[in-house]
Design an enzyme around this catalytic site. Structure first.
Site, PDB file in Angstrom:
ATOM      1  CD  GLU A   1     -16.103  43.146  -3.975  1.00  0.00           C
ATOM      2  OE1 GLU A   1     -16.863  43.800  -4.688  1.00  0.00           O
ATOM      3  OE2 GLU A   1     -14.875  43.121  -4.117  1.00  0.00           O
TER       4      GLU A   1
ATOM      5  CE1 TYR B   1     -18.387  49.021  -1.113  1.00  0.00           C
ATOM      6  CE2 TYR B   1     -19.125  49.643  -3.295  1.00  0.00           C
ATOM      7  CZ  TYR B   1     -18.482  48.755  -2.465  1.00  0.00           C
ATOM      8  OH  TYR B   1     -17.947  47.612  -2.970  1.00  0.00           O
TER       9      TYR B   1
ATOM     10  CG  ASP C   1     -21.794  48.819  -6.307  1.00  0.00           C
ATOM     11  OD1 ASP C   1     -22.013  49.604  -7.253  1.00  0.00           O
ATOM     12  OD2 ASP C   1     -20.989  47.887  -6.366  1.00  0.00           O
TER      13      ASP C   1
ATOM     14  CD  GLU D   1     -20.522  45.840  -2.981  1.00  0.00           C
ATOM     15  OE1 GLU D   1     -21.388  46.139  -3.817  1.00  0.00           O
ATOM     16  OE2 GLU D   1     -19.438  45.297  -3.274  1.00  0.00           O
TER      17      GLU D   1
ATOM     18  CB  THR E   1     -13.906  42.463   4.646  1.00  0.00           C
ATOM     19  OG1 THR E   1     -13.117  41.825   3.628  1.00  0.00           O
ATOM     20  CG2 THR E   1     -15.225  41.734   4.833  1.00  0.00           C
TER      21      THR E   1
ATOM     22  CG  HIS F   1     -18.354  40.218  -6.197  1.00  0.00           C
ATOM     23  ND1 HIS F   1     -18.339  41.327  -6.992  1.00  0.00           N
ATOM     24  CD2 HIS F   1     -19.454  39.526  -6.561  1.00  0.00           C
ATOM     25  CE1 HIS F   1     -19.397  41.316  -7.804  1.00  0.00           C
ATOM     26  NE2 HIS F   1     -20.089  40.233  -7.549  1.00  0.00           N
TER      27      HIS F   1
ATOM     28  CG  ASN G   1     -11.938  41.122  -4.100  1.00  0.00           C
ATOM     29  OD1 ASN G   1     -12.040  41.201  -5.309  1.00  0.00           O
ATOM     30  ND2 ASN G   1     -12.834  41.643  -3.272  1.00  0.00           N
TER      31      ASN G   1
END
Lengths: 494, 64
Positions: free
Chosen positions: A10, A85, A87, A92, A95, A149, A151
């Site tokens: 992200e 979106y 943020d 941002e 994926t 970031h 994940n």
């Protein structure tokens, strides 16, 4: 054995409005709405299972940009399964969930292209002399940082303390391979004259070893526990310590090597013996040392350079490949990642310029140094910082990363597909296909469920608690053969 | 697999110095320098015209 390392990335993009008096929140909304208006029907994000404080923010919209476009806080789901979106005053893109690091790279590249398309769409709504510029970077050079970031899916039964202990040495040292490079220093008390160039965009902003914060007192290991899937089986490790990369190789190795190290930790193949005495000081010290020569103190009293630490972690990863295989990250992708990781470390060790086509910080430093020498500039000259910013500029005509000869690993045609089509091998397939086929029947969607309105009875929520269910293999025929969303839900027994 | 194992560096081994293979490095070094010169020529035309203003105006709100 380690569970499949489903992953995603992200990115918060830097945003600047020129020629109009726009605040970044309004500009981000305009950017995203312009994209949605041009390319896709808007379906909103469903906050039902998210922490309300995280996103439900109100902003005062006080500028006069394109009043015909709504400027409330946008939050949309795309047909490729991604979330787009606003943020923290940045656009941002997260994926979709990907089965491999290579696919996550493809969707990260697609996200970049989506932002480029958004900039073009927004320019049609702005006055002629106004434009919105986006940068894929992580700091403005003035002490303000925004994140990229990662994940990763991790087994819930892995003790979190062990995870923190064993992943930290990799998080502190991987920047030698995947740092995006930065002109100057934003750590309080150190000037650009003292640190003219460093490896990482983000290292100046880390103050804790472990914690929940993401915007203040940022920790090397983030503890946010929002699995977005079955919490009894899984964790989502939310990694905030990385830079946004322009190099495809760097993005692949960042995601791939971290996936492998996490699998090793799950399988007890990493060990505790690489723990650092002071990880927070070390991450900064390594970033501030492009010579790669300084050593850091380990908890057991040894000293090592970041390069030696990376070679050691790589050696353990190669041993892990032999003993356990790399099916959990996809064997072929895992092999590709290990080969790249090894060749980059060898190149950095012998002749750093030899990896300028793979490593962002090396590519950037080469340009900065060459430009400064050619024009006889001091390290603090604004032109060098401008080059740094322009390395990440998403306008093709200004972007330096597009000019420095970086390798490409994914085919541009497959990147273009990934702008609209989801991965086939995760639950993102179900999300993306349903959105593309029945946008009018979907009230909202989020990572682990979708809410359908099929015109009668209450709304139907379809839970998607397993990241690897809802793939093309299991639902493609059902979706293809259903003419309405109601038919699909009946077939699914929902 | 065996070849790869040999290439790994034992950790930590900071005392070893890299041996320079002079002729090869010079040749690839010249090529790299020529490429860099071309790139710098191009960058002269691409760099923001008022770099100082651009850098000054580049202010972001902090994010995550």
């Amino acid at each position: 054995m380690a569970i499949p390392k489903v992953c995603g990335i992200e990115t918060e993009y830097g945003i600047l409005v020129r020629g109009a008096d726009g605040n970044p929140v309004a500009a981000s909304s305009l950017l995203i709405n312009a994209y949605l208006a041009a390319y896709q029907r808007k379906v909103g994000w469903d906050f039902n299972d998210e922490h309300p404080g995280a996103d439900a923010r109100g902003f005062r919209v006080d500028d006069l940009l394109a009043p015909e476009v709504e400027t409330h806080l946008v939050n949309a789901v795309l047909t490729n399964g991604a979330r787009y979106y606003v943020d923290h005053a940045h656009p941002e893109i997260s994926t979709p969930e990907c089965r491999t690091a290579l696919d996550a790279l493809r969707f990260d590249r697609a996200a970049e292209e989506i932002v480029r398309a958004s900039m073009r769409a927004a320019s049609n709504l702005l006055p002629d002399d106004a434009e919105i510029l986006c940068h894929k970077n992580n700091s403005d050079g003035k002490g303000n940082s925004y994140g990229c970031h990662e994940n990763y899916l991790v087994a819930r039964d892995l003790p979190f303390g062990r995870l923190v202990q064993q992943i930290t040495p990799h998080f502190v040292t991987r920047q030698v391979v995947v740092g995006a490079g930065k002109v100057g220093c934003e750590f309080p008390g150190l000037s650009t004259a003292e640190v003219p160039f460093q490896l990482s965009q983000r290292a100046d902003f880390f103050e804790e070893e472990v914690g929940l914060e993401t915007t203040l007192k940022r920790p090397i290991v983030n503890t946010r526990d929002e699995p977005h899937c079955d919490p009894s089986k899984y964790r989502r490790l939310h990694v905030i310590v990385g830079d946004a990369n322009m190099s495809e190789t760097a993005t692949l190795v960042k995601l791939g090597a971290t996936s492998i190290v996490l699998a090793m930790i799950e399988d007890g193949a990493m060990g505790d013996d690489l723990a650092l005495a002071n990880p927070v000081a070390a991450i900064r010290q390594i970033s501030h040392d492009p010579s790669l020569r300084q050593t850091m103190l380990l908890r057991d009293g040894r000293r090592m350079t970041a390069m030696e630490m990376q070679f050691e972690i790589l050696a353990r990863a190669l041993e892990y490949e032999r003993s356990h295989g790399l099916a959990c990250v996809d064997s072929a992708v895992g092999r590709q990642v290990l080969e790249l990781w090894e060749s980059i470390l060898s190149g950095l060790d012998s002749e750093p310029a030899s990896v300028a086509h793979q490593v962002d910080w090396v590519a950037k430093q080469r340009v900065i140094t060459g430009y400064a020498e050619r024009h006889g500039l001091q390290p603090t000259d604004a032109r060098l910082k401008a080059l740094d910013l322009q390395y990440h500029d998403l306008r093709a005509e200004k972007c330096l990363a597009l000019r420095v000869g970086l390798d490409t690993l994914v085919d541009p045609a497959s990147v273009e597909d990934a702008m609209t089509m989801p991965p086939t091998d995760t639950r993102a397939y179900f999300r993306g296909r349903c959105l593309a086929k029945w946008p009018e029947a979907i009230v909202a969607a989020n990572w682990d469920s979708m809410v359908f309105d099929i015109g009668r009875d209450p709304l139907r929520r379809v839970p998607m608690m397993e990241p690897l269910r809802g793939t093309a293999e299991s639902v493609q025929r059902l979706i293809d053969e259903s003419s309405t969303a109601g038919e699909l839900l009946a077939k699914l027994g929902a | 697999m065996a070849e790869r194992t040999q290439k790994q560096k034992p950790a930590p081994s900071r005392t070893e110095e890299t041996v320079e293979a002079a002729p090869a490095v010079t040749e690839s070094g010249d090529k790299l320098k020529a490429e860099l010169d071309d790139l710098l020529d191009e960058i002269d035309g691409v760099l923001e015209t008022n770099a100082e203003d651009f850098v000054k105006s580049y202010v972001q709100k902090g994010g995550q």
